[in-house]
Design a protein around this motif. Structure first.
Motif, mmCIF file in Angstrom:
data_model
loop_
_atom_site.group_PDB
_atom_site.id
_atom_site.type_symbol
_atom_site.label_atom_id
_atom_site.label_comp_id
_atom_site.label_asym_id
_atom_site.label_seq_id
_atom_site.Cartn_x
_atom_site.Cartn_y
_atom_site.Cartn_z
ATOM 1 N N ASN A 22 0.822 -1.199 0.000
ATOM 2 C CA ASN A 22 0.000 0.000 0.000
ATOM 3 C C ASN A 22 0.862 1.256 0.000
ATOM 4 N N ALA A 25 0.600 3.564 3.199
ATOM 5 C CA ALA A 25 1.328 3.009 4.339
ATOM 6 C C ALA A 25 2.830 3.124 4.153
ATOM 7 N N GLN A 28 4.544 6.314 5.313
ATOM 8 C CA GLN A 28 4.443 6.727 6.712
ATOM 9 C C GLN A 28 5.808 6.688 7.409
ATOM 10 N N SER A 57 0.634 -0.133 15.048
ATOM 11 C CA SER A 57 0.192 -0.516 13.703
ATOM 12 C C SER A 57 0.752 -1.905 13.416
ATOM 13 N N ARG A 59 1.564 -4.960 10.513
ATOM 14 C CA ARG A 59 1.736 -5.339 9.127
ATOM 15 C C ARG A 59 1.754 -6.862 8.990
ATOM 16 N N PRO A 65 -3.808 0.516 4.258
ATOM 17 C CA PRO A 65 -3.189 1.831 4.469
ATOM 18 C C PRO A 65 -2.841 2.076 5.927
ATOM 19 N N CYS A 67 -1.306 -0.304 7.950
ATOM 20 C CA CYS A 67 -0.296 -1.233 8.467
ATOM 21 C C CYS A 67 0.982 -0.517 8.889
ATOM 22 N N ALA A 69 1.968 3.655 10.446
ATOM 23 C CA ALA A 69 1.389 4.960 10.776
ATOM 24 C C ALA A 69 2.443 5.849 11.409
#
Length: 441
Positions: A22, A25, A28, A57, A59, A65, A67, A69
């Motif tokens: 994504n 993500a 970030q 967050s 993963r 989006p 996974c 931050a």
């Protein structure tokens, strides 16, 4: 904390974020990244986050989006926590595994589980629903779950299964786990692996209503999903049909003959199906680039996912035809994933996926390049307009695609969980008073 910490500016930190699918993500900037290799390491990382009031967050496959931050402790489960174990017609899956990895591990045992339309998603799909090409005959991915293991936001581990005493929690974790806990492992029952017939066809948009009517008449053994959008070598919008049925189900395969077919073939199993994506005019697909752009420069998306019952017919087609004829760019698309069948036989409130009386899961995807000054504005406005038009027809929202801090978020939650929303909020207050996991407001 004794675990290795990946911090900004290091190669491993950049490698972890660059591996995310994504684009939102991947761009970030987590405060730190932990890559656990065991349940105890997940517990240690969660306790560390709780002690510092640091949002978490998670993963797995890297599609969400959320996974990664900004400012979070990112649990990157994919590299070292992805074991798949098959035993006694069940499969035990660690939370870093993708659904493609699970299918590959099951194939030598001549079994499978129903998963989504792609192999790359991870536990976000597994715990939140899992709509795929065999949902109509085998159910959603969450319907195959027999046990879940996880870690509460205070770092305490738990194990739960059907009949383990807390029926409400068992219900909520299958469809709303992301709000309550970090799931570390799932055990699922498996199904015999099936040889599948698949038919794909590129149709004009004007044929969509007729094709939709045929799709809704198919027996449960067959599914016919659609992609509306722009193929890589065609400047005009089209409607692609993607129909699947087990070869041994003669009723289902015979009924597929009602659908036009540009490309038809058989696949040894679910993992061998062709990509669910718009192809070139010869049926082939673009080859993925060997290297991806730097993580801050990946394409961005704004996605809505809602469910509709059968019988919307003309009204649905009119909305979709107009929408896909006027997108902000040719990367935007709308998918119609075929559900119904045995999915509708499961009691609506037995899991937190309440969209049981739906025939279609519709995914609206706006896509833009982050370097386009007005790209995000135009794509979001387009997706918002399509959503607004479809909401009066919708009976469910799939919150794997959700939009916190927007005006629509509360409506998404209400449509997703219905009478389960208030119990979910109460359990959230009990389990996650610090608000380390995704919010419900």
């Amino acid at each position: 904390m004794d675990l290795p910490q990946l911090t900004a500016g290091t190669d491993k930190y950049e490698s972890s974020l660059s591996s995310l699918i994504n684009g939102t993500a991947a761009a970030q900037q987590p405060e730190l990244i932990i890559q656990p290799t065991s349940p105890s390491e997940v517990q240690e990382a969660v306790r560390y986050a709780a002690s510092r009031n640091m949002p978490i967050s998670v993963r797995s496959g890297g599609h969400s989006p959320f996974c990664a931050a900004n400012g979070s402790l990112m649990l990157d489960l994919a590299p070292g926590f992805n074991k798949v174990t098959v035993e006694n017609h069940k499969v035990r899956v660690q939370a870093g595994a993708t659904m493609g990895q699970v299918l590959a591990a099951l194939a030598p045992y001549d079994c499978m589980i129903p998963v989504g339309t792609y192999g790359t998603p991870g536990f976000g799909l597994l715990t939140m629903g899992g709509v795929g090409h065999l949902s109509r005959s085998l159910g959603l991915t969450i319907d195959a779950i027999e046990e879940l293991k996880g870690v509460k936001p205070d770092g305490q581990p738990f194990t739960i299964s059907a009949g383990s005493g807390d029926n409400q929690l068992w219900t909520l974790l299958r469809g709303a786990a992301i709000f309550l806990a970090v799931i570390t492992e799932a055990t699922l029952r498996t199904f015999p692996r099936q040889r599948l017939q698949v038919q794909r066809h590129i149709a004009e948009l004007g044929q969509l209503e007729e094709l939709l009517t045929i799709a809704e008449s198919l027996p449960w053994g067959a599914s016919c999903s659609f992609i509306l959008g722009y193929p890589p070598d065609n400047p005009k919008p089209v409607a692609m049909t993607y129909a699947v049925a087990p070869v041994e189900d003669t009723l289902a395969t015979d009924r597929l003959s009602q659908l036009p077919s540009s490309w038809g073939n058989e696949a040894e199993g679910l993992e061998a199906l062709p990509p669910f994506a718009l192809p070139f005019q010869d049926g082939s697909h673009p080859i993925a680039p060997i290297t991806l752009p730097p993580r801050q420069h990946r394409l961005r998306t704004w996605v809505y996912s809602l469910s509709l019952p059968a019988g919307c017919g003309h009204a649905l087609v009119e909305i979709l035809q107009q929408a896909i004829s006027q997108p902000p760019n040719s990367m935007c698309q709308i998918d119609l994933q075929h559900v119904g069948g045995v999915v509708n036989d499961v009691p609506a409130l037995s899991t937190a996926y309440t969209g049981r009386n739906a025939e279609w899961s519709i995914v609206i995807t706006g896509v833009w390049n982050p370097h386009e000054p007005q790209g995000a504005k135009h794509c979001r406005a387009w997706a918002d307009k399509v959503l607004e038009a479809l909401l009066p027809l919708a009976n469910h929202y799939y919150v794997v695609q959700r939009h916190p801090a927007t005006l629509i978020y509360e409506q998404e939650l209400r449509l997703a969980y219905g009478p389960l929303l208030q119990p979910l909020k109460l359990r959230k207050q009990q389990w996650d008073p610090q608000g380390l996991l995704p919010q419900l407001a």
